[in-house]
Design a protein around this motif. Structure first.
Motif, PDB file in Angstrom:
ATOM      1  N   ALA A 240       0.837  -1.202   0.000  1.00 19.22           N
ATOM      2  CA  ALA A 240       0.000   0.000   0.000  1.00 19.22           C
ATOM      3  C   ALA A 240       0.873   1.253   0.000  1.00 19.22           C
ATOM      4  CB  ALA A 240      -0.929  -0.003   1.206  1.00 19.22           C
ATOM      5  N   PHE A 241       2.012   1.169   0.692  1.00 19.58           N
ATOM      6  CA  PHE A 241       2.960   2.278   0.678  1.00 19.58           C
ATOM      7  C   PHE A 241       3.438   2.564  -0.739  1.00 19.58           C
ATOM      8  CE2 PHE A 241       7.393   3.637   0.615  1.00 19.58           C
ATOM      9  CZ  PHE A 241       7.361   4.771   1.409  1.00 19.58           C
ATOM     10  N   CYS A 242       3.762   1.512  -1.476  1.00 20.29           N
ATOM     11  CA  CYS A 242       4.194   1.669  -2.868  1.00 20.29           C
ATOM     12  C   CYS A 242       3.084   2.294  -3.717  1.00 20.29           C
ATOM     13  CB  CYS A 242       4.619   0.330  -3.450  1.00 20.29           C
ATOM     14  SG  CYS A 242       6.132  -0.347  -2.732  1.00 20.29           S
ATOM     15  N   ALA A 243       1.847   1.869  -3.488  1.00 16.24           N
ATOM     16  CA  ALA A 243       0.721   2.459  -4.220  1.00 16.24           C
ATOM     17  C   ALA A 243       0.612   3.950  -3.918  1.00 16.24           C
ATOM     18  CB  ALA A 243      -0.571   1.745  -3.841  1.00 16.24           C
ATOM     19  N   GLY A 244       0.816   4.317  -2.643  1.00 12.84           N
ATOM     20  CA  GLY A 244       0.758   5.725  -2.272  1.00 12.84           C
ATOM     21  C   GLY A 244       1.843   6.549  -2.921  1.00 12.84           C
ATOM     22  N   THR A 245       3.056   5.996  -3.035  1.00 15.33           N
ATOM     23  CA  THR A 245       4.147   6.741  -3.662  1.00 15.33           C
ATOM     24  C   THR A 245       3.905   6.952  -5.156  1.00 15.33           C
ATOM     25  OG1 THR A 245       5.401   4.697  -4.020  1.00 15.33           O
ATOM     26  CG2 THR A 245       5.820   5.906  -1.990  1.00 15.33           C
ATOM     27  N   ILE A 246       3.255   5.986  -5.804  1.00 11.22           N
ATOM     28  CA  ILE A 246       2.940   6.147  -7.230  1.00 11.22           C
ATOM     29  C   ILE A 246       1.955   7.299  -7.425  1.00 11.22           C
ATOM     30  CG2 ILE A 246       1.896   5.045  -9.241  1.00 11.22           C
ATOM     31  CD1 ILE A 246       4.672   3.987  -8.473  1.00 11.22           C
ATOM     32  N   LEU A 247       0.947   7.375  -6.561  1.00 10.21           N
ATOM     33  CA  LEU A 247      -0.036   8.448  -6.672  1.00 10.21           C
ATOM     34  C   LEU A 247       0.575   9.807  -6.345  1.00 10.21           C
ATOM     35  CD1 LEU A 247      -3.169   6.739  -5.053  1.00 10.21           C
ATOM     36  CD2 LEU A 247      -2.646   7.046  -7.482  1.00 10.21           C
ATOM     37  N   ILE A 248       1.583   9.815  -5.473  1.00 14.84           N
ATOM     38  CA  ILE A 248       2.271  11.076  -5.155  1.00 14.84           C
ATOM     39  C   ILE A 248       2.944  11.653  -6.397  1.00 14.84           C
ATOM     40  CG2 ILE A 248       4.300  12.008  -3.967  1.00 14.84           C
ATOM     41  CD1 ILE A 248       3.598  10.341  -1.577  1.00 14.84           C
ATOM     42  N   ALA A 249       3.445  10.787  -7.255  1.00 15.76           N
ATOM     43  CA  ALA A 249       4.210  11.244  -8.415  1.00 15.76           C
ATOM     44  C   ALA A 249       3.343  11.868  -9.507  1.00 15.76           C
ATOM     45  CB  ALA A 249       4.996  10.078  -9.008  1.00 15.76           C
ATOM     46  N   VAL A 250       2.039  11.652  -9.458  1.00 22.24           N
ATOM     47  CA  VAL A 250       1.164  12.107 -10.543  1.00 22.24           C
ATOM     48  C   VAL A 250       1.184  13.626 -10.722  1.00 22.24           C
ATOM     49  CG1 VAL A 250      -1.223  12.206 -11.366  1.00 22.24           C
ATOM     50  CG2 VAL A 250      -0.303  10.068 -10.440  1.00 22.24           C
ATOM     51  N   PRO A 251       0.936  14.450  -9.675  1.00 24.60           N
ATOM     52  CA  PRO A 251       0.922  15.912  -9.889  1.00 24.60           C
ATOM     53  C   PRO A 251       2.260  16.464 -10.367  1.00 24.60           C
ATOM     54  CG  PRO A 251      -0.090  15.338  -7.794  1.00 24.60           C
ATOM     55  CD  PRO A 251       0.580  14.099  -8.291  1.00 24.60           C
ATOM     56  N   ILE A 252       3.364  15.950  -9.795  1.00 25.27           N
ATOM     57  CA  ILE A 252       4.681  16.447 -10.197  1.00 25.27           C
ATOM     58  C   ILE A 252       4.972  16.093 -11.653  1.00 25.27           C
ATOM     59  CG2 ILE A 252       7.149  16.265  -9.749  1.00 25.27           C
ATOM     60  CD1 ILE A 252       6.491  15.795  -6.836  1.00 25.27           C
ATOM     61  N   THR A 253       4.598  14.882 -12.041  1.00 24.14           N
ATOM     62  CA  THR A 253       4.793  14.472 -13.440  1.00 24.14           C
ATOM     63  C   THR A 253       4.002  15.360 -14.388  1.00 24.14           C
ATOM     64  OG1 THR A 253       5.110  12.174 -12.725  1.00 24.14           O
ATOM     65  CG2 THR A 253       4.611  12.544 -15.051  1.00 24.14           C
ATOM     66  N   LEU A 254       2.762  15.664 -14.031  1.00 25.30           N
ATOM     67  CA  LEU A 254       1.936  16.540 -14.868  1.00 25.30           C
ATOM     68  C   LEU A 254       2.541  17.943 -14.964  1.00 25.30           C
ATOM     69  CD1 LEU A 254      -1.664  15.510 -13.708  1.00 25.30           C
ATOM     70  CD2 LEU A 254      -0.520  14.917 -15.855  1.00 25.30           C
TER      71      LEU A 254
END
Length: 286
Positions: free
Chosen positions: A251-265
């Motif tokens: 679940a921690f890994c899933a959370g880190t992936i979602l964190i990257a979305v705004p910065i990537t955009l």
């Protein structure tokens, strides 16, 4: 003789390119492997760090579902988003205004002000944690997201003012003078002339100002004790802390992936400005 020299030159060029490609491939593997491992782990049905893999045997979205339903991840996301967006707005506004004054006007104390700003860059932010805590306590702003915004915005000024100032000094002052002759005010010159011409450096400042609170752990952990005001970094760290028997690594890994979305955009939106923006402030002459 010339043929032999040409052959050696071609062989040298091929060897150089081969070494460059090999180095790039090695760097790409070093960078991409951890990222791919985290992505694969986020889809792994087994909640165990040692048994995760880049390509899970049976992919599942249950880690993302569990993250959203069984934790306060959405609340952490909104808190961090508020910090990042408000910090980005005021950082861009204050840094560009301050740099505009230093770059386009002469006034008493200008040199001393610039030197003071430059000296402030030499002190790491961690040195002031105790002082910041006491200031927040004195003003009753512990467990207050706005206190974090003030600290982030203030901390961005020393470096960013010099960066934006160097960029603005590359713009000819004749533009300002022509606008003043036409009756424009200083505020109109700033908003209608300076800002449009400074999009690259403003994009860089906006991105870095957004990333600072989005990725920070130390300040929110130090100044925020309210469970309702946790940020992403603090929430995810505590969720994966083995000392508290809360280690949920998938679940921690899933959370880190979602964190990257705004910065990537943001990177995708600002990409064409970033390289120029990095070099735009290189001129730091007075």
């Amino acid at each position: 003789m010339n043929t032999k020299q040409n052959t050696l030159a071609v062989a040298k060029t091929i060897l150089t390119r081969a070494l460059i490609y090999i180095a790039l491939i090695i760097v790409a593997i070093i960078v991409l492997y951890p990222l791919l491992w985290v992505i694969g782990s986020s889809f792994n049905p087994i909640n165990s760090l040692g048994r995760t893999s880049i390509i899970p045997q049976s992919s599942t979205l249950k880690n993302y579902v569990r993250l959203i339903q069984e934790t306060d991840y959405i609340k952490w996301y909104l808190n961090t988003g508020y910090l990042a967006v408000v910090t980005m707005f005021f950082s861009v506004l204050l840094n560009t205004l301050t740099a505009f004054v230093f770059a386009r006007f002469n006034f008493k104390g200008k040199r001393a002000g610039l030197l003071s700003v430059m000296i402030l860059q030499t002190f790491p932010g961690i040195m002031g944690l105790t002082a910041l805590y006491m200031i927040a306590l004195s003003f009753g702003m512990l467990n207050n997201l706005n206190m974090l915004v003030i600290i982030y915005v203030g901390g961005s000024i020393p470096f960013n003012v010099w960066l934006v100032k160097g960029n603005l000094q590359n713009l000819p002052k004749s533009i300002d003078e022509a606008a003043y002759m036409d009756g424009a005010t200083k505020l109109q010159v700033f908003t209608r002339i300076i800002l449009p011409l400074s999009k690259p450096i403003i994009s860089f400042i906006a991105l870095t100002s957004f990333m600072a609170p989005w990725m920070d752990y130390m300040l929110p952990r130090f100044l925020i004790n309210n469970m309702e005001l946790r940020t992403l970094a603090v929430g995810l760290y505590e969720m994966s802390d083995p000392l508290n028997n809360t280690s949920d690594f998938t679940a921690f890994c899933a959370g880190t992936i979602l964190i990257a979305v705004p910065i990537t955009l943001l990177y995708m939106i600002c990409q064409k400005f970033l390289i120029f923006g990095l070099a735009a402030g290189a001129n730091k002459g007075e």
